[in-house]
Design a protein around this motif. Sequence first.
Motif, PDB file in Angstrom:
ATOM      1  N   CYS A  55      27.151  40.632  37.095  1.00 30.58           N
ATOM      2  CA  CYS A  55      27.908  39.401  36.837  1.00 30.58           C
ATOM      3  C   CYS A  55      27.220  38.163  37.391  1.00 30.58           C
ATOM      4  O   CYS A  55      27.874  37.265  37.949  1.00 30.58           O
ATOM      5  CB  CYS A  55      29.321  39.506  37.411  1.00 30.58           C
ATOM      6  SG  CYS A  55      30.334  40.714  36.541  1.00 30.58           S
ATOM      7  N   GLY A  56      25.911  38.081  37.258  1.00 32.01           N
ATOM      8  CA  GLY A  56      25.184  36.908  37.728  1.00 32.01           C
ATOM      9  C   GLY A  56      25.404  36.680  39.211  1.00 32.01           C
ATOM     10  O   GLY A  56      25.174  37.558  40.027  1.00 32.01           O
ATOM     11  N   LEU A  57      25.880  35.483  39.553  1.00 32.08           N
ATOM     12  CA  LEU A  57      26.151  35.161  40.952  1.00 32.08           C
ATOM     13  C   LEU A  57      27.599  35.413  41.315  1.00 32.08           C
ATOM     14  O   LEU A  57      28.022  35.128  42.439  1.00 32.08           O
ATOM     15  CB  LEU A  57      25.796  33.690  41.220  1.00 32.08           C
ATOM     16  CG  LEU A  57      24.331  33.314  40.977  1.00 32.08           C
ATOM     17  CD1 LEU A  57      24.134  31.819  41.218  1.00 32.08           C
ATOM     18  CD2 LEU A  57      23.394  34.125  41.860  1.00 32.08           C
ATOM     19  N   GLY A  58      28.388  35.936  40.389  1.00 28.59           N
ATOM     20  CA  GLY A  58      29.796  36.177  40.649  1.00 28.59           C
ATOM     21  C   GLY A  58      30.037  37.520  41.314  1.00 28.59           C
ATOM     22  O   GLY A  58      29.113  38.224  41.731  1.00 28.59           O
ATOM     23  N   THR A  59      31.307  37.889  41.419  1.00 31.49           N
ATOM     24  CA  THR A  59      31.684  39.166  42.011  1.00 31.49           C
ATOM     25  C   THR A  59      31.373  40.295  41.029  1.00 31.49           C
ATOM     26  O   THR A  59      31.800  40.234  39.872  1.00 31.49           O
ATOM     27  CB  THR A  59      33.184  39.164  42.342  1.00 31.49           C
ATOM     28  OG1 THR A  59      33.460  38.091  43.229  1.00 31.49           O
ATOM     29  CG2 THR A  59      33.591  40.481  42.988  1.00 31.49           C
ATOM     30  N   PRO A  60      30.654  41.339  41.453  1.00 32.38           N
ATOM     31  CA  PRO A  60      30.355  42.446  40.544  1.00 32.38           C
ATOM     32  C   PRO A  60      31.626  43.087  40.009  1.00 32.38           C
ATOM     33  O   PRO A  60      32.646  43.150  40.695  1.00 32.38           O
ATOM     34  CB  PRO A  60      29.568  43.427  41.426  1.00 32.38           C
ATOM     35  CG  PRO A  60      28.998  42.585  42.518  1.00 32.38           C
ATOM     36  CD  PRO A  60      30.021  41.513  42.776  1.00 32.38           C
ATOM     37  N   VAL A  61      31.562  43.568  38.772  1.00 31.32           N
ATOM     38  CA  VAL A  61      32.692  44.222  38.124  1.00 31.32           C
ATOM     39  C   VAL A  61      32.292  45.654  37.790  1.00 31.32           C
ATOM     40  O   VAL A  61      31.239  45.890  37.203  1.00 31.32           O
ATOM     41  CB  VAL A  61      33.097  43.475  36.840  1.00 31.32           C
ATOM     42  CG1 VAL A  61      34.107  44.289  36.038  1.00 31.32           C
ATOM     43  CG2 VAL A  61      33.675  42.111  37.179  1.00 31.32           C
ATOM     44  N   ASP A  62      33.144  46.613  38.169  1.00 35.26           N
ATOM     45  CA  ASP A  62      32.924  48.003  37.806  1.00 35.26           C
ATOM     46  C   ASP A  62      33.640  48.296  36.497  1.00 35.26           C
ATOM     47  O   ASP A  62      34.848  48.078  36.372  1.00 35.26           O
ATOM     48  CB  ASP A  62      33.452  48.942  38.889  1.00 35.26           C
ATOM     49  CG  ASP A  62      32.576  48.959  40.123  1.00 35.26           C
ATOM     50  OD1 ASP A  62      31.475  48.389  40.069  1.00 35.26           O
ATOM     51  OD2 ASP A  62      33.000  49.522  41.146  1.00 35.26           O
ATOM     52  N   GLU A  63      32.894  48.797  35.507  1.00 31.63           N
ATOM     53  CA  GLU A  63      33.483  49.254  34.255  1.00 31.63           C
ATOM     54  C   GLU A  63      33.665  50.766  34.362  1.00 31.63           C
ATOM     55  O   GLU A  63      32.730  51.493  34.698  1.00 31.63           O
ATOM     56  CB  GLU A  63      32.600  48.872  33.077  1.00 31.63           C
ATOM     57  CG  GLU A  63      32.505  47.366  32.882  1.00 31.63           C
ATOM     58  CD  GLU A  63      31.597  46.980  31.727  1.00 31.63           C
ATOM     59  OE1 GLU A  63      31.634  47.669  30.682  1.00 31.63           O
ATOM     60  OE2 GLU A  63      30.844  46.008  31.872  1.00 31.63           O
ATOM     61  N   LEU A  64      34.870  51.235  34.067  1.00 32.37           N
ATOM     62  CA  LEU A  64      35.289  52.577  34.452  1.00 32.37           C
ATOM     63  C   LEU A  64      35.400  53.530  33.266  1.00 32.37           C
ATOM     64  O   LEU A  64      35.595  53.115  32.123  1.00 32.37           O
ATOM     65  CB  LEU A  64      36.650  52.497  35.152  1.00 32.37           C
ATOM     66  CG  LEU A  64      36.752  51.503  36.308  1.00 32.37           C
ATOM     67  CD1 LEU A  64      38.187  51.440  36.827  1.00 32.37           C
ATOM     68  CD2 LEU A  64      35.780  51.854  37.416  1.00 32.37           C
ATOM     69  N   GLY A  65      35.282  54.837  33.573  1.00 27.86           N
ATOM     70  CA  GLY A  65      35.560  55.885  32.602  1.00 27.86           C
ATOM     71  C   GLY A  65      34.726  55.807  31.347  1.00 27.86           C
ATOM     72  O   GLY A  65      35.198  56.130  30.253  1.00 27.86           O
ATOM     73  N   GLN A  66      33.470  55.419  31.465  1.00 26.89           N
ATOM     74  CA  GLN A  66      32.651  55.227  30.274  1.00 26.89           C
ATOM     75  C   GLN A  66      32.042  56.537  29.765  1.00 26.89           C
ATOM     76  O   GLN A  66      31.780  57.461  30.529  1.00 26.89           O
ATOM     77  CB  GLN A  66      31.552  54.211  30.553  1.00 26.89           C
ATOM     78  CG  GLN A  66      32.088  52.830  30.924  1.00 26.89           C
ATOM     79  CD  GLN A  66      31.151  51.719  30.529  1.00 26.89           C
ATOM     80  OE1 GLN A  66      29.935  51.849  30.549  1.00 26.89           O
ATOM     81  NE2 GLN A  66      31.728  50.592  30.130  1.00 26.89           N
ATOM     82  N   VAL A  67      31.855  56.569  28.457  1.00 26.83           N
ATOM     83  CA  VAL A  67      31.200  57.691  27.785  1.00 26.83           C
ATOM     84  C   VAL A  67      29.972  57.158  27.071  1.00 26.83           C
ATOM     85  O   VAL A  67      30.026  56.098  26.434  1.00 26.83           O
ATOM     86  CB  VAL A  67      32.144  58.364  26.766  1.00 26.83           C
ATOM     87  CG1 VAL A  67      31.431  59.510  26.053  1.00 26.83           C
ATOM     88  CG2 VAL A  67      33.404  58.870  27.456  1.00 26.83           C
ATOM     89  N   ARG A  68      28.866  57.874  27.171  1.00 23.95           N
ATOM     90  CA  ARG A  68      27.638  57.505  26.468  1.00 23.95           C
ATOM     91  C   ARG A  68      27.330  58.589  25.440  1.00 23.95           C
ATOM     92  O   ARG A  68      27.325  59.782  25.765  1.00 23.95           O
ATOM     93  CB  ARG A  68      26.479  57.375  27.447  1.00 23.95           C
ATOM     94  CG  ARG A  68      25.147  56.967  26.827  1.00 23.95           C
ATOM     95  CD  ARG A  68      24.078  56.860  27.894  1.00 23.95           C
ATOM     96  NE  ARG A  68      24.421  55.849  28.882  1.00 23.95           N
ATOM     97  CZ  ARG A  68      23.997  55.854  30.150  1.00 23.95           C
ATOM     98  NH1 ARG A  68      23.216  56.832  30.587  1.00 23.95           N
ATOM     99  NH2 ARG A  68      24.352  54.894  30.975  1.00 23.95           N
TER     100      ARG A  68
END
Length: 371
Positions: free
Chosen positions: A293-306
């Motif tokens: 997230c650039g200089l912002g607060t990191p965001v965790d994206e959850l439960g992902q499938v590839r």
Amino acid sequence: MSGLAGVPTTVVGDSGRKKRVTILASGDESRETVAVSKQWYRHKERAITVKEALSRQQLGRGSIHSVGIESSDTAVGDLRGKRIRVAADPEGDVSALDAVPSSVEGIPVRTVEAERPRQTDCYNSRRDDVDGDGESEFLGGMAFEGMKNIKSSQDTVEAGTLCCPVQYNGGRYMLTARHVISGDVCNRPGLTESDYGWGRVGNNSDSVTPFGYVAAAFTSYDAALLTLTSSDLQDFSPRVSAESGAEVVGRVTGDGIDTLASYPAATVYKRGRNTCATSGVIVSARLTFRDKCGLGTPVDELGQVRTSATQKQRDSGGPVYHRINNSSGTDELYLLNMATRNYGEYKYAQGSSADILHRQEGFDFGNSKYY
């Protein structure tokens, strides 16, 4: 109705060596169960516990950006076993990988240097073809445009794909990728749903149709729900574009994702604005991905499938699903995940699963009482 190729459907009672698991569901209703060995099931549950612990410990260390579960070449019981995959961005500090253990509680851990998954949005001329069953309904897999990109002028439109209708908090909405509308999956101070403006569907700049506002956005899943307010449109259809005679009737469960991933022949299908109809297999699951997230607060994206299905620009928001052929009626589609990113040289499709959206946010996919 035919289920997963090669997966045993005759169940030895739970007192034996097999365990019955629900792999496909609609709302709280089980739609299909299979038999798996208890040995494999205990193994995959232990892998989930290890993965969650490693996510808490490793994400954010150096350039480590994702922790997930992939299938190994070693059989456990009657299915392929699981291992953990920890990835770090080679453009950052990869030395943190040196401290990652090679196994935890008997679960192998593999470390790799790999680029971060990329959001697949872009600006375009809005002249993509739209497949559907008429102007009165909107389908999953259709071309979508999110207006009022917050990183640009109000006239700039980003292109993406609709996923499928969902039921949420007593209302019915269309699911798509949040970043197609906002231009950024990350949190922004003061950003609210009303800032996103209208969504539009159409096949050229002269005939696009506005159909509603964003009703809700979900940063942890890069997801947004769109309303239907246009008087020109009747309803959202449970069909997916180009899937003639097939409808989204439910979701692949967490156990279903784990089981599908352990069967190489278990094909899943994807629909996107750019790549149209593609297919592949599950490459990795239960991924937690940290966006810097650039200089912002990191965001965790959850439960992902590839999956190995190809994901390109303008495909964001499209459905990835498991298909059941029904000789006595309409074919059934079960949503696996919404594709919001691509990964690596082969541009593998990645995004949060329908299962986590159901469990954590209460989304219902294809529940018959809503359609």
